[in-house]
Every structure is written in C-alpha cells, then in structure tokens.
Design a protein around this motif. Structure first.
Motif, PDB file in Angstrom:
ATOM      1  N   UNK A  81       0.893  -1.874  -0.484  1.00  0.00           N
ATOM      2  CA  UNK A  81      -0.114   0.204  -0.023  1.00  0.00           C
ATOM      3  C   UNK A  81       0.241   1.227   0.106  1.00  0.00           C
ATOM      4  N   UNK A  82       2.294   0.881  -0.226  1.00  0.00           N
ATOM      5  CA  UNK A  82       3.470   2.363  -0.691  1.00  0.00           C
ATOM      6  C   UNK A  82       2.848   2.923  -1.556  1.00  0.00           C
ATOM      7  N   UNK A  83       2.468   2.454  -2.764  1.00  0.00           N
ATOM      8  CA  UNK A  83       1.812   2.311  -4.178  1.00  0.00           C
ATOM      9  C   UNK A  83       1.154   1.762  -4.745  1.00  0.00           C
ATOM     10  N   UNK A  84      -0.319   1.369  -5.359  1.00  0.00           N
ATOM     11  CA  UNK A  84      -1.096   0.974  -6.388  1.00  0.00           C
ATOM     12  C   UNK A  84      -0.538   1.487  -7.618  1.00  0.00           C
ATOM     13  N   UNK A  85      -0.891   0.868  -8.569  1.00  0.00           N
ATOM     14  CA  UNK A  85      -0.454   0.804 -10.095  1.00  0.00           C
ATOM     15  C   UNK A  85      -1.805   0.705 -10.377  1.00  0.00           C
ATOM     16  N   UNK A  86      -2.758   1.117 -10.950  1.00  0.00           N
ATOM     17  CA  UNK A  86      -3.681   1.666 -11.809  1.00  0.00           C
ATOM     18  C   UNK A  86      -3.499   1.824 -13.826  1.00  0.00           C
ATOM     19  N   UNK A  87      -4.466   1.218 -14.130  1.00  0.00           N
ATOM     20  CA  UNK A  87      -3.914   1.241 -15.837  1.00  0.00           C
ATOM     21  C   UNK A  87      -5.395   0.595 -16.645  1.00  0.00           C
ATOM     22  N   UNK A  88      -5.415   1.097 -17.399  1.00  0.00           N
ATOM     23  CA  UNK A  88      -6.409   0.560 -18.563  1.00  0.00           C
ATOM     24  C   UNK A  88      -5.599  -0.505 -19.556  1.00  0.00           C
ATOM     25  N   UNK A  89      -6.246  -2.452 -19.543  1.00  0.00           N
ATOM     26  CA  UNK A  89      -5.247  -2.386 -20.390  1.00  0.00           C
ATOM     27  C   UNK A  89      -6.343  -2.379 -22.147  1.00  0.00           C
ATOM     28  N   UNK A  90      -5.398  -3.028 -22.256  1.00  0.00           N
ATOM     29  CA  UNK A  90      -5.851  -2.412 -24.477  1.00  0.00           C
ATOM     30  C   UNK A  90      -7.269  -2.708 -24.201  1.00  0.00           C
ATOM     31  N   UNK A 104      -7.491  -2.171 -14.496  1.00  0.00           N
ATOM     32  CA  UNK A 104      -6.015  -3.092 -13.861  1.00  0.00           C
ATOM     33  C   UNK A 104      -6.244  -2.674 -11.754  1.00  0.00           C
ATOM     34  N   UNK A 105      -6.528  -2.797 -11.339  1.00  0.00           N
ATOM     35  CA  UNK A 105      -4.954  -2.164 -10.017  1.00  0.00           C
ATOM     36  C   UNK A 105      -4.661  -3.405  -8.965  1.00  0.00           C
ATOM     37  N   UNK A 106      -3.386  -3.027  -9.128  1.00  0.00           N
ATOM     38  CA  UNK A 106      -2.374  -3.569  -8.205  1.00  0.00           C
ATOM     39  C   UNK A 106      -1.210  -2.816  -7.681  1.00  0.00           C
ATOM     40  N   UNK A 107      -0.894  -4.028  -6.418  1.00  0.00           N
ATOM     41  CA  UNK A 107      -0.473  -3.778  -5.327  1.00  0.00           C
ATOM     42  C   UNK A 107       1.082  -3.379  -5.676  1.00  0.00           C
ATOM     43  N   UNK A 108       1.743  -2.256  -6.078  1.00  0.00           N
ATOM     44  CA  UNK A 108       3.307  -2.076  -6.205  1.00  0.00           C
ATOM     45  C   UNK A 108       4.038  -3.224  -5.466  1.00  0.00           C
ATOM     46  N   UNK A 109       4.062  -3.564  -4.100  1.00  0.00           N
ATOM     47  CA  UNK A 109       4.969  -4.365  -2.944  1.00  0.00           C
ATOM     48  C   UNK A 109       4.597  -5.988  -3.890  1.00  0.00           C
ATOM     49  N   UNK A 110       3.152  -6.184  -3.817  1.00  0.00           N
ATOM     50  CA  UNK A 110       3.439  -7.372  -3.215  1.00  0.00           C
ATOM     51  C   UNK A 110       2.273  -8.192  -4.597  1.00  0.00           C
ATOM     52  N   UNK A 180       7.562   1.581 -18.857  1.00  0.00           N
ATOM     53  CA  UNK A 180       8.522   0.754 -18.957  1.00  0.00           C
ATOM     54  C   UNK A 180       8.605   1.609 -16.799  1.00  0.00           C
ATOM     55  N   UNK A 181       7.847   2.774 -16.872  1.00  0.00           N
ATOM     56  CA  UNK A 181       7.945   3.035 -15.825  1.00  0.00           C
ATOM     57  C   UNK A 181       6.435   2.808 -14.701  1.00  0.00           C
ATOM     58  N   UNK A 182       5.615   1.927 -16.003  1.00  0.00           N
ATOM     59  CA  UNK A 182       4.523   1.159 -14.860  1.00  0.00           C
ATOM     60  C   UNK A 182       4.707  -0.300 -15.448  1.00  0.00           C
ATOM     61  N   UNK A 183       6.202  -0.611 -15.179  1.00  0.00           N
ATOM     62  CA  UNK A 183       6.400  -1.924 -15.989  1.00  0.00           C
ATOM     63  C   UNK A 183       5.301  -2.939 -15.004  1.00  0.00           C
ATOM     64  N   UNK A 184       5.170  -3.127 -13.699  1.00  0.00           N
ATOM     65  CA  UNK A 184       4.575  -4.211 -12.775  1.00  0.00           C
ATOM     66  C   UNK A 184       3.004  -4.579 -13.677  1.00  0.00           C
ATOM     67  N   UNK A 185       2.531  -3.130 -14.230  1.00  0.00           N
ATOM     68  CA  UNK A 185       0.923  -3.364 -14.417  1.00  0.00           C
ATOM     69  C   UNK A 185       1.180  -3.634 -15.912  1.00  0.00           C
ATOM     70  N   UNK A 186       2.081  -3.511 -16.519  1.00  0.00           N
ATOM     71  CA  UNK A 186       2.531  -3.793 -17.411  1.00  0.00           C
ATOM     72  C   UNK A 186       2.598  -5.579 -17.905  1.00  0.00           C
ATOM     73  N   UNK A 187       3.395  -5.785 -16.760  1.00  0.00           N
ATOM     74  CA  UNK A 187       3.279  -7.153 -16.820  1.00  0.00           C
ATOM     75  C   UNK A 187       2.229  -7.900 -16.535  1.00  0.00           C
ATOM     76  N   UNK A 188       1.662  -7.331 -15.716  1.00  0.00           N
ATOM     77  CA  UNK A 188      -0.156  -8.185 -15.106  1.00  0.00           C
ATOM     78  C   UNK A 188      -0.401  -8.073 -15.860  1.00  0.00           C
ATOM     79  N   UNK A 189      -0.976  -6.799 -17.757  1.00  0.00           N
ATOM     80  CA  UNK A 189      -1.657  -7.275 -18.725  1.00  0.00           C
ATOM     81  C   UNK A 189      -1.026  -7.810 -19.080  1.00  0.00           C
ATOM     82  N   UNK A 190       0.452  -8.146 -19.542  1.00  0.00           N
ATOM     83  CA  UNK A 190       0.741  -9.355 -20.315  1.00  0.00           C
ATOM     84  C   UNK A 190       0.190 -10.960 -20.305  1.00  0.00           C
ATOM     85  N   UNK A 191      -0.045 -11.298 -18.322  1.00  0.00           N
ATOM     86  CA  UNK A 191       0.152 -12.522 -18.587  1.00  0.00           C
ATOM     87  C   UNK A 191      -1.046 -12.395 -18.408  1.00  0.00           C
TER      88      UNK A 191
END
Length: 324
Positions: A81-90, A104-110, A180-191
């Motif tokens: 909960x230090x940082x969440x990432x959010x974005x629309x997937x294509x 999509x909304x994800x927690x950066x740490x976990x 790449x600034x939002x690499x984790x949520x980009x990786x989430x979208x790929x998954x």
C-alpha cells in the motif's frame, strides 16, 4: 536394450500431473508448476531442470519461448500500500460484438491484484477505485499513465487527481512514452493476455466480469511469482490500516501564507498575476508559499504542492504534484 528400471527417474504419475497443470495453464513454466504442486501437497517432485525436460520432451516448450527468458532488474516498494498502480488494459472484442475495457489495479510491493473492472468504455475510474478502497483501505500513492482520465484536463488537474488529494493520496504519473515506468501493471496485462484472453473470449461484459474474477483469484492465491520468491501475492499482501470514508475531512492551512479561492473560471489572482489553475478546483482554497531556494512561489492544495510559478512573470514552471 534400454534398462527396465532407471533409478531416480520421475514417476509416470508425477510426469502426468506436471503435464496436466501445464495443459490447464499453458503459460506457466516449470518453476511455477512445481511450486503449485508443492503447495497442493505433492511430494517427491523433480528439480526444475528435470521438469523443464519433461515439458520439452512432450512438446510444451518451443525453442523461441526458451530464448525469450532473461534476467532483469526489478524495482518495487518495500511495503504493501505504499504504491498502487492502475491502468486500462487495451480493449478487446467480445463475442456479442461489443468491446471490453478492463481497468486493473495492483499493489506495487506484493503484485496483489486488488480489482479488475470490466468496463464498456474507458472511463469511470473513481467508482472502481472507490470499491477497492472500501475493501482494502487507502494507499499512500497511486501511479497511472498520462491518459485523459488520469491527468492533463485542459492543462489543469483532473477530478481523479483532486479526489485522490482529498483522500491524502499522492497521484503520480509515468513519464510520457516510457511504459517501463509502470512495468508491473504492463507485466500484469501481459499475463492476462497470455493466461486468459489468448485461450478464451468472453461472450459479453457479464461473462468478462466472471472470468476476470476467476482468473484474479488464481493470480492472487494459486500462481507463484518468481519476483516474490515463488510466493503468491496473497501470501504477502496485507490491507491498508487507513480506512476509506465517504466524507472528506476539512483541511485547515497554517495561516502563515496567502490563501486564495479559485474563481468560477478556474483562475486565482495572486499579487499582480491572474493565474489559471484548474476548472476542477473551482471554489477551492489554494495556499501560495514563497520558495526559500529561488524566485518562485508554490501553489499548494491541502498538504500537496501542485505547481510552481515564476515570481517575476507569474509564468507556470511546472504542474508536478508532490507531498509537502
């Protein structure tokens, strides 16, 4: 002749269950499959190299897929909960001819996926985040891209940014043209693409919501992550101690500096300058502080700096938001 008994060979039933897990999850590698089986009580499992050989021998891994994998440096916040990432997937086409825009909304740490909202159009982000806040509490900051729903409303501030600041959440935006600034949520979208949408197309929005919830449960609770030491996100994530409240707390400035109300056109008059701030802040009170390290003054909304201006010309120098 080949020997009838080979000491150390993986039992046929273990090979079968490895191949079955792979068939149900075609994008999972040997390391993930073995960890899932271990979590489900299987013993006498082979090593990762042997499991990889089993997958390769049965045509589950192509040479191209093998060459894609490489080590890379990861950056993440230390606490949940230090940082969440959010974005629309294509967006993608549903079988009924309409399109789906997953938010999509994800927690950066976990890497914990807090919410997947199947939307009919790219908008309405506040109700989605509000639902996540009610269930998991408030983060300290939220990272999004520079899309119109998140940033840059007529050169001012979006309702989304103002709403986050009202809740004492820092809005952060990735650098333009730097995903790449939002690499984790980009990786989430790929998954999501590889593990779900590549193999199944939802019939309609309701069906999309159903399959997203099922896959999210697997992603959070069953699928180990290499970046987490082969733990699942739910093994690490803990909800925030800051709970969400519908009513925004009133904010009182210190009284040391000028506080000016934003007029009905989104402007404030400070000194001899008429400065455009934002139409989304009409009626709000803004504090203007001198910058002790230069000939500028800083516009502050609640406990956030929201812009810096030249003291001689009144010209806007930047609109970066940071916590005071």
């Amino acid at each position: 002749h080949a020997p009838i008994h080979i000491p150390g060979r993986t039992p046929a039933e273990i090979e079968e269950v490895i191949l079955r897990v792979r068939a149900n999850n075609p994008e999972w590698g040997a390391k993930t499959i073995l960890k899932v089986l271990e979590n489900n009580g299987y013993t006498n499992l082979p090593c990762i190299r042997t499991a990889n050989n089993i997958l390769q021998r049965n045509g589950c891994i192509s040479e191209t897929d093998s060459q894609k994998r490489k080590e890379f440096l990861r950056f993440q916040r230390e606490h949940c909960n230090e940082l969440w990432q959010t974005d629309f997937k294509g967006d993608f086409l549903l079988l009924d001819g309409t399109r789906c825009f997953p938010l999509d909304i994800i927690d950066d740490c976990s890497r914990f996926c807090l919410f997947i909202d199947a939307k009919e159009k790219a908008g309405g982000i506040i109700p989605s985040l509000e639902a996540a806040f009610k269930q998991y509490g408030l983060p300290k900051a939220i990272l999004s891209d520079n899309g119109g729903a998140f940033a840059g409303f007529k050169g001012g501030y979006t309702l989304f940014e103002r709403w986050l600041m009202d809740l004492d959440i820092l809005p952060i935006h990735g650098r333009p043209l730097h995903p790449q600034t939002q690499g984790k949520i980009e990786r989430f979208h790929r998954a999501m693409n590889q593990e779900l949408l590549k193999h199944y197309t939802p019939k309609d929005i309701s069906d999309a919501e159903r399959v997203f919830n099922d896959w999210r449960n697997c992603y959070n609770n069953e699928r180990p992550h290499e970046a987490l030491g082969m733990k699942c996100p739910s093994d690490i994530y803990v909800p925030s101690e800051r709970s969400y409240r519908d009513q925004v707390d009133k904010y009182e400035y210190s009284g040391k500096y000028h506080v000016i109300k934003v007029n009905n056109w989104g402007y404030v008059r400070f000194d001899r300058w008429q400065i455009y701030l934002s139409e989304t802040m009409i009626g709000d009170r803004i504090e203007f502080r001198p910058n002790p390290s230069g000939d500028t003054f800083i516009a502050c909304y609640r406990n956030f700096a929201i812009g810096e201006f030249d003291v001689h010309t009144g010209k806007l120098l930047h609109r970066k938001i940071w916590r005071l």
